[in-house]
Design a protein around this motif. Structure first.
Motif, mmCIF file in Angstrom:
data_model
loop_
_atom_site.group_PDB
_atom_site.id
_atom_site.type_symbol
_atom_site.label_atom_id
_atom_site.label_comp_id
_atom_site.label_asym_id
_atom_site.label_seq_id
_atom_site.Cartn_x
_atom_site.Cartn_y
_atom_site.Cartn_z
ATOM 1 N N PHE B 226 0.991 -0.554 -0.376
ATOM 2 C CA PHE B 226 -0.435 0.258 0.149
ATOM 3 C C PHE B 226 0.999 1.304 -0.055
ATOM 4 O O PHE B 226 0.953 2.134 -1.266
ATOM 5 C CB PHE B 226 -1.207 -0.206 1.059
ATOM 6 N N PRO B 227 1.887 1.398 0.753
ATOM 7 C CA PRO B 227 2.937 2.394 0.359
ATOM 8 C C PRO B 227 3.486 2.542 -1.032
ATOM 9 O O PRO B 227 4.020 3.555 -1.352
ATOM 10 C CB PRO B 227 3.955 2.505 1.892
ATOM 11 N N ALA B 228 3.452 1.724 -1.312
ATOM 12 C CA ALA B 228 4.203 1.643 -2.402
ATOM 13 C C ALA B 228 3.363 2.009 -3.551
ATOM 14 O O ALA B 228 3.402 3.222 -4.083
ATOM 15 C CB ALA B 228 4.455 0.092 -2.831
ATOM 16 N N ALA B 229 1.822 2.026 -3.522
ATOM 17 C CA ALA B 229 0.901 2.214 -4.364
ATOM 18 C C ALA B 229 0.391 3.738 -4.035
ATOM 19 O O ALA B 229 0.380 4.428 -4.960
ATOM 20 C CB ALA B 229 -0.681 1.695 -4.696
ATOM 21 N N VAL B 230 0.521 3.946 -2.890
ATOM 22 C CA VAL B 230 0.306 5.695 -2.756
ATOM 23 C C VAL B 230 2.165 6.515 -3.238
ATOM 24 O O VAL B 230 1.755 7.202 -3.468
ATOM 25 C CB VAL B 230 0.295 5.138 -1.105
ATOM 26 N N VAL B 231 2.905 5.961 -2.721
ATOM 27 C CA VAL B 231 3.955 7.016 -2.695
ATOM 28 C C VAL B 231 3.986 6.941 -4.889
ATOM 29 O O VAL B 231 4.181 7.642 -4.725
ATOM 30 C CB VAL B 231 5.096 5.756 -2.884
ATOM 31 N N ILE B 265 9.266 -0.105 10.060
ATOM 32 C CA ILE B 265 8.849 0.638 9.801
ATOM 33 C C ILE B 265 9.473 2.144 8.716
ATOM 34 O O ILE B 265 8.161 2.641 8.582
ATOM 35 C CB ILE B 265 8.392 1.581 10.891
ATOM 36 N N ALA B 266 10.482 1.556 8.252
ATOM 37 C CA ALA B 266 10.690 2.701 7.208
ATOM 38 C C ALA B 266 9.725 2.829 5.591
ATOM 39 O O ALA B 266 9.642 4.291 5.414
ATOM 40 C CB ALA B 266 12.022 1.971 6.405
ATOM 41 N N PRO B 267 8.844 1.734 5.333
ATOM 42 C CA PRO B 267 8.119 1.981 4.537
ATOM 43 C C PRO B 267 7.281 2.659 4.588
ATOM 44 O O PRO B 267 6.597 3.932 4.090
ATOM 45 C CB PRO B 267 7.344 0.618 3.921
ATOM 46 N N TYR B 268 6.386 2.626 5.917
ATOM 47 C CA TYR B 268 5.103 3.711 6.787
ATOM 48 C C TYR B 268 6.065 5.039 7.080
ATOM 49 O O TYR B 268 4.806 6.114 6.590
ATOM 50 C CB TYR B 268 4.982 3.432 7.669
ATOM 51 N N ILE B 269 7.046 5.516 7.203
ATOM 52 C CA ILE B 269 7.790 6.780 7.375
ATOM 53 C C ILE B 269 8.005 7.132 6.052
ATOM 54 O O ILE B 269 7.347 8.874 5.752
ATOM 55 C CB ILE B 269 9.121 6.590 8.274
ATOM 56 N N VAL B 270 8.082 6.902 5.024
ATOM 57 C CA VAL B 270 7.801 6.877 3.519
ATOM 58 C C VAL B 270 6.620 7.554 3.239
ATOM 59 O O VAL B 270 6.478 8.381 2.476
ATOM 60 C CB VAL B 270 8.672 6.241 2.318
ATOM 61 N N VAL B 271 5.781 6.563 3.208
ATOM 62 C CA VAL B 271 4.554 7.081 2.941
ATOM 63 C C VAL B 271 3.905 8.681 3.110
ATOM 64 O O VAL B 271 3.452 9.257 2.835
ATOM 65 C CB VAL B 271 3.667 5.739 2.869
ATOM 66 N N LEU B 272 3.764 8.169 4.805
ATOM 67 C CA LEU B 272 3.529 9.587 5.703
ATOM 68 C C LEU B 272 4.398 10.904 4.605
ATOM 69 O O LEU B 272 4.057 11.818 5.109
ATOM 70 C CB LEU B 272 3.954 9.273 6.793
ATOM 71 N N SER C 71 -10.457 5.187 9.227
ATOM 72 C CA SER C 71 -8.569 5.220 9.951
ATOM 73 C C SER C 71 -8.609 3.842 10.512
ATOM 74 O O SER C 71 -10.244 2.734 10.498
ATOM 75 C CB SER C 71 -9.584 5.575 11.370
ATOM 76 N N ILE C 72 -8.004 3.068 9.517
ATOM 77 C CA ILE C 72 -7.183 1.559 9.776
ATOM 78 C C ILE C 72 -6.074 1.258 10.789
ATOM 79 O O ILE C 72 -5.749 0.131 10.899
ATOM 80 C CB ILE C 72 -6.837 1.197 8.280
ATOM 81 N N LEU C 130 -2.669 3.489 8.460
ATOM 82 C CA LEU C 130 -2.053 2.567 8.879
ATOM 83 C C LEU C 130 -1.063 2.397 9.050
ATOM 84 O O LEU C 130 -0.438 1.835 10.093
ATOM 85 C CB LEU C 130 -2.266 1.565 7.066
ATOM 86 N N ALA C 131 -0.226 3.423 8.614
ATOM 87 C CA ALA C 131 1.259 3.710 9.190
ATOM 88 C C ALA C 131 1.979 4.225 10.210
ATOM 89 O O ALA C 131 2.258 3.441 10.635
ATOM 90 C CB ALA C 131 1.532 4.643 7.329
ATOM 91 N N PHE C 132 0.761 6.012 10.444
ATOM 92 C CA PHE C 132 0.828 5.815 11.902
ATOM 93 C C PHE C 132 0.466 4.489 12.831
ATOM 94 O O PHE C 132 1.430 4.607 13.622
ATOM 95 C CB PHE C 132 0.158 7.152 12.329
#
Lengths: 266, 291, 358
Positions: B226-231, B265-272, C71-72, C130-132
Motif C-alpha cells: 500500500f505505501p508503494a501504491a500511495v508513493v 517501519i521504513a515504508p510507513y515513514i516514507v509514505v507519510l 481510520s485503519i 495504517l502507517a501511523f
C-alpha cells in the motif's frame, strides 16, 4: 451614492493556458437582484466560485462591504454573510431536510465543543433558537411536508428548494444563486420567481444570480451582466442587455447568419 | 559493493511490492475499489503453484501458467460472487468486504490438511543459482523477479494505453452509469480486471516464494504494498512499480544502515513523508470536484 | 405503530423520544445495574469487555461513521491509552487522574495522526492511519524502558486515595459508568452543531465549507475525540487484561475494531453496542460450534478467520446497515405487522460514481 455591497475589480482566473475569467469588474448594490447571464462556458459559475473562495483568482480583487474578500478562507465566507446554492445540488444526502437546514445555521452557532458535549442549558437554548430559525425558512418555502424526509429520496424540484432553504438559514446579506431554475418545470420556475422577489423585498437580502431562463431574468432582475468567454459583454437593465447586439450575437450568432435561417421560397 | 547488493535485493523485494501494488491500482483504475485482499491472493497463488508442483507433480513450466490461470479464474469468480453485488456502496464498506475475502482465503488455506500450517519450499529450477559479475554475487531468484516484473509492466502499460479495453476500463471507473450508456460491458470488464489483478498477484507469489518460502502468513507483505501504491500515486500503473522499488530499496538500506526496528517501519515513514509533500503521489492525478 | 404527536421543538431535541423508549431503556438500565448478581463471574467479565470495546467503538464510529474519515490504525490509540494508564498506575498516580491523562495523551496522538486528514481523503487517509498504526506499534515495542517492549508490562489494579478496585464487581460498575457517560457525550454531540458539522463533512466537504464549517478544525476535533475515547477504553482495557504487550495493538486489532463498527451498523450509536456484543460473543460461539464440526475443520486455527471473513462479507453484501439495520427491520416488521413490505428499507440502486471527485 452608497457603497456597493460587493465589488469585483479586474477579476482574472487562469487554469493552465485557459483564461476562464478575464478582467471582469462589476458592482452589486445593496438590496438589488443582480443577474449574470451568458452562454455555457462564459465563466459565470467561475465568478461565483471566486466569491465563495473555492477558486483563487490569478489577478484582481473582490471587496465585500468594503473588506477584501480574497484574503478570506472558504469557510469564513458564510460568517461574513454570503451564502450560496450550487449548480449541481450539493446537499447532505443521508441527512433529513431539517438537519440540512440546521447545518445551514452553523455560522450562527453560539456554543463551543464542551457546551455541546455536556448539552448545557445554553446548548439547549441555542438548539431551540436554531430550530425556530429553520422553521421560519421552512414556512417561507413551504417545505413542511418534507421536513423529516431523507434528502436522497426527494425529487429534484424539492431538492432545489431545500438547497435554497439551506442557504437562507445562514441569514446572509448576499445570496448567490447558481442557476436556480435549471431542471425545474414552468410552475416550479414561477414559484422560484416569487420566492426571489420575496427574498429581496421581505427578507431584505441582496441576490446575485446566474441564470439561463430569460423570462425569469426579466421578471426578477434589477440589473443584468452579460458575459461571454470570460469577458464582460454588457451591463444594464434586463431590457437593455437583451437588446444589446453583442449579447444577441453571443447567443444566436451574428446577424449576417440569419439568412441561412430564412425559409427558401417553395 | 555491499551497497549495490543491497540495492539489488531491495529492488527485487520492491518489485514484489510493486506487483502487488499493481494489482491494487488495476482494480482501482477500473472500478475505483480499494482491495486489501491482494496480499492473500498472492499467498494463494504461491500455494497453488506449490500444490501443482509437489502434490500433483507437474513440471515447473506447466505448473506456473496453470497456477496463474487458476488464480485468474478465481479472481473473476470472486468478483462475480461478492464484489459485483456491492458496487455502489460507500468505499469504506467495500474495503471491509475485501478484508473479509482476505480472511476467508487465509483461513481456508490454513485449514488445508497437512500443508496449510507448515512452511514449504517451492521447487523452482533456478533455486540457489547465482550469477557472478565481477565482485557482485546476484541471486537468480532476485534477477528473475526484476526481469519478470519489467516484462509484465510493459505488457500492461501497452494494454491500457493502446487498446480499447484499457480506455473502457478507465471510463467505467470514472462514471459507471455513463459507461453503461455508452455500451461498455461494465460487468464483464470488472470481471476481467479482477481476474487480471489476481493473476498478477499469483505471479508475485510465485516469484516471491523462493525467497520467503510458502506459508499462510505470506500475505502480510501485501500491507507494505500500500505505501508503494500511495508513493507512486494510486491511479498510476508505472507509479505502482516505481513506488514499490522506492519502498523496497529504502527498506533494504535502512535494514543495514539504521538501528534495529527501522526496517519494518521504513515504508510507513516514507509514505507519510510522501503524503505530506505530494499527497497525490509521484505520478498521481490531482482531481478536483467542479461545482 | 407508534405515532408521536409533536407539540414542542423540545421533543425533537430530547434523547428519549417517547414513553416506549423510556420504558425499554429504563429496563436495560436496571438490568445492567443488577448484572453482577444476575450473571456468572465469567459472563460478567465478558460484559466488561463489551463495555470497554463499546467505548473504543464509540470513538471509531464518531470518526468513521459520522465524520467519514477512514481510520485503519485505530488500535494505536487503544495502545497509547493502555500503556499510559499502566505506566501511571505503576507510578502511583490516583486512578481518575491517570485515566484523564491517558485519554488526553491519546487525543494528542490523535491530533497528530489526523494531520494528514487535512490534506488527503479516502484511501490515502486510510493508508496514512495504517502507517501511523504500524509506527506506534513499533514504537511501543522499541521503547522498552517505558513499555517493557515485547516482554510485556504488568498492570496494577486501579486505585485512588487508598481505595483499590480489585474485584470484578467494582470494576464492572466503573466501566459501566464510563460507558454511560461516553455514550451520553456522543449523543449530545450528535444533536448539537458540532455533531452536525461532522456529518456535513462526511457528506459534502465543499458544501460544509460554504456553510461556514472550518474543515481543518472539525476534522482535527473528530480525530482528537475519537482517539481520546479509544484511549479511555484502552486505559480500562489495561486494568482488565492486567498484562500488556505490543502485539495486542497490531493491525489485527485495528481490523477487529473496524469489523465491530461495520457489522454493528455504520453511522449509528446503537451499532457500536451491537458490534461490541458481536465482537465479544463471536469467539465464544465459534468455540461452541467447533465441537459440531469435523475434526480437521473444527480444530484448525483457520476456522476463526473463515468465520470472521464470511460474516464480514455477508454483512456488507446483504445487510450494509449492519446488525442495527437488521434490528430496525425486524422491529418495523413487528410494529406494523401485517403491513410490512419487502422493499421498505431498500436503498435506491446506486451506480458507482467516482469517489475521487468528492
Amino acid at each position: 451614492m452608497s457603497e456597493a455591497l460587493l465589488s469585483a475589480r479586474d477579476l482574472t482566473v487562469r487554469f493552465g493556458g485557459l483564461v476562464a475569467v478575464n478582467k471582469v469588474s462589476f458592482d452589486v448594490q445593496r438590496g438589488e437582484v443582480f443577474t449574470l447571464i451568458g452562454p455555457n462556458g462564459a465563466g459565470k459559475t467561475t465568478v461565483f466560485n471566486l466569491i465563495s473562495r473555492i477558486y483563487q483568482p490569478t489577478a484582481g480583487g473582490i471587496r465585500f462591504e468594503g473588506e477584501d474578500l480574497i484574503a478570506q478562507p472558504p469557510h469564513a465566507v458564510a460568517a461574513l454573510g454570503i451564502a450560496r446554492t450550487f449548480q449541481n445540488i450539493e446537499l447532505f444526502e443521508f441527512a433529513s431536510v431539517l438537519q440540512n437546514l440546521l447545518i445551514g445555521t452553523h455560522t450562527h452557532r453560539r456554543t463551543n465543543l464542551w457546551q455541546d458535549m455536556l448539552f448545557t442549558g445554553a446548548a439547549r437554548k441555542a438548539e431551540l433558537h436554531a430550530r425556530r430559525k429553520a422553521e421560519e425558512v421552512i414556512d417561507f418555502l413551504g417545505l413542511q411536508r418534507h421536513r423529516d424526509s431523507m434528502v436522497a429520496g426527494l425529487p429534484y424540484g424539492v431538492r432545489k428548494v431545500v438547497e435554497l432553504a439551506r442557504a437562507l438559514c445562514a441569514e446572509p446579506k448576499l445570496l448567490l444563486l447558481d442557476e436556480p431554475s435549471s431542471g425545474l418545470n414552468v410552475e416550479e420556475t414561477e414559484d422560484m420567481a416569487f420566492w426571489i422577489e420575496d427574498i429581496q423585498s421581505d427578507l431584505g437580502i441582496t441576490v446575485l444570480m446566474v441564470e439561463h431562463d430569460m423570462s425569469l431574468v426579466s421578471k426578477v432582475s434589477d440589473r443584468v451582466l452579460a458575459m461571454n468567454q470570460g469577458e464582460v459583454l454588457a451591463l444594464g437593465s434586463p431590457a437593455e442587455v437583451q437588446a444589446h447586439p453583442g449579447v444577441i450575437e453571443a447567443y444566436l450568432g451574428s446577424t449576417d447568419d440569419l439568412s441561412s435561417l430564412r425559409r427558401q421560397p417553395a | 559493493m555491499q551497497f549495490i547488493q543491497l540495492i539489488i535485493s531491495g529492488a527485487a523485494q520492491g518489485c514484489i511490492y510493486g506487483l502487488i501494488a499493481l494489482g491494487f491500482v488495476l482494480i482501482y483504475k477500473a472500478t475505483e475499489t480499494v482491495t486489501f485482499a491482494q496480499g492473500d491472493l498472492m499467498m494463494v497463488g504461491a500455494f497453488g503453484g506449490l500444490v501443482l508442483m509437489t502434490i500433483v507433480g507437474m513440471p515447473f513450466w506447466i505448473a506456473v501458467p496453470s497456477a496463474i490461470a487458476a488464480m485468474a479464474l478465481f479472481g473473476m469468480f470472486a468478483e462475480r460472487l461478492v464484489i459485483r453485488p456491492v458496487l455502489g456502496q460507500p468505499q469504506f464498506s467495500i474495503v471491509m468486504l475485501t478484508f473479509g475475502i482476505a480472511f476467508i482465503v487465509r483461513g481456508l488455506i490454513t485449514m488445508l490438511p497437512v500443508i496449510g500450517t507448515e512452511t514449504h519450499t517451492l521447487p523452482v529450477p533456478y533455486k540457489d543459482m547465482t550469477l557472478r559479475l565481477g565482485e557482485l554475487v546476484l541471486a537468480y531468484e532476485q534477477l528473475v523477479i526484476i526481469g519478470a516484473t519489467a516484462v509484465l509492466c510493459l505488457g500492461l502499460y501497452a494494454m491500457f494505453r493502446y487498446t480499447k479495453l484499457g480506455i473502457a476500463m478507465q471510463a467505467s471507473s470514472q462514471n459507471q452509469l455513463a459507461a453503461y450508456y455508452m455500451g461498455i460491458p461494465v460487468q464483464r470488464l470488472n470481471s476481467l480486471v479482477w481476474g487480471l489483478a489476481a493473476a498478477v498477484a499469483a505471479i508475485a507469489g510465485l516469484l516471491l516464494a523462493p525467497i520467503t518460502f510458502v506459508h499462510a502468513n505470506m500475505g502480510f507483505i501485501g500491507l507494505k504494498a500500500f505505501p508503494a501504491a500511495v508513493v507512486g500515486g494510486f491511479g498510476s500503473l508505472p507509479g505502482a512499480i516505481v513506488g514499490g522499488l522506492i519502498i523496497g530499496i529504502v527498506e533494504s538500506l535502512s535494514g543495514f544502515y539504521l538501528p534495529e526496528g527501522f526496517k519494518d517501519i521504513a515504508p510507513y515513514i516514507v509514505v507519510l513523508i510522501m503524503l505530506w509533500i505530494k499527497p497525490n503521489g509521484l505520478f498521481g492525478e490531482k482531481l478536483r470536484k467542479k461545482v | 405503530m407508534r405515532f408521536i404527536f409533536k407539540t414542542d421543538y423540545d421533543q425533537d431535541i430530547r434523547l428519549v423520544k417517547h414513553g416506549g423508549q423510556a420504558f425499554w431503556y429504563g429496563l436495560l438500565g436496571v438490568a445492567l445495574l443488577l448484572a453482577p448478581w444476575l450473571l456468572s463471574e465469567y459472563l460478567l467479565a465478558q460484559l466488561i469487555f463489551v463495555l470497554i470495546y463499546a467505548v473504543v467503538g464509540l470513538g471509531l464510529m464518531l470518526l468513521a461513521g459520522f465524520t467519514g474519515q477512514f481510520s485503519i490504525g485505530h488500535a494505536a490509540f487503544l495502545g497509547v491509552g493502555a500503556y499510559t494508564q499502566a505506566v501511571l498506575a505503576a507510578a502511583g498516580w490516583p486512578f481518575p487522574l491517570a485515566l484523564a491523562c491517558a485519554a488526553t495523551l491519546s487525543a494528542i496522538v490523535g491530533i497528530v495522526v489526523g494531520l494528514p486528514a487535512l490534506r488527503v481523503k479516502g484511501i490515502y487517509l486510510g493508508i496514512a492511519t495504517l502507517a501511523f498504526g504500524f509506527i506506534v506499534e513499533e514504537g511501543m515495542a522499541r521503547w522498552e524502558s517505558v513499555t517493557g517492549g515485547n516482554a510485556g508490562l504488568h498492570v496494577k489494579d486501579p486505585s485512588f486515595f487508598g481505595w483499590t478496585l480489585n474485584t470484578n464487581v467494582e470494576f464492572y460498575f466503573l466501566c459501566l459508568a464510563v460507558t454511560v457517560l461516553a455514550t451520553l457525550t456522543i449523543l449530545n454531540l450528535l444533536r448539537s452543531p458540532t455533531g452536525r458539522a461532522f456529518v456535513a463533512i462526511r457528506d459534502s466537504e465543499i458544501s460544509a465549507q460554504s456553510m461556514g464549517i472550518h474543515l481543518a478544525r472539525y476534522k482535527t476535533m473528530s480525530f482528537a475525540l475519537s482517539a481520546g475515547l479509544a484511549g479511555l477504553g484502552g486505559a480500562l482495557y489495561a486494568h482488565k487484561i492486567k498484562f500488556l504487550s505490543p502485539e495486542q495493538f497490531s493491525i489485527i486489532q485495528s481490523i477487529d475494531l473496524l469489523l465491530m463498527v461495520v457489522v454493528g451498523g455504520l453511522g449509528s450509536v446503537h451499532g457500536v453496542f451491537f458490534g461490541a456484543i458481536f465482537l465479544i460473543t463471536m469467539p465464544q460461539l465459534i468455540a461452541i460450534g467447533k465441537d459440531y464440526l469435523p475434526e480437521s475443520v473444527g480444530q484448525s486455527p483457520g476456522l476463526q478467520l473463515v468465520v470472521y471473513g464470511a460474516v464480514l462479507v455477508a454483512f456488507v453484501m446483504f445487510e450494509p446497515h449492519g446488525l442495527y439495520g437488521r434490528w430496525l427491520k425486524i422491529r418495523t416488521y413487528l410494529q406494523i405487522f401485517p403491513f410490512y413490505r419487502a422493499g421498505m428499507f431498500k436503498r435506491q440502486k446506486a451506480f458507482q460514481k467516482s469517489d475521487r471527485l468528492k
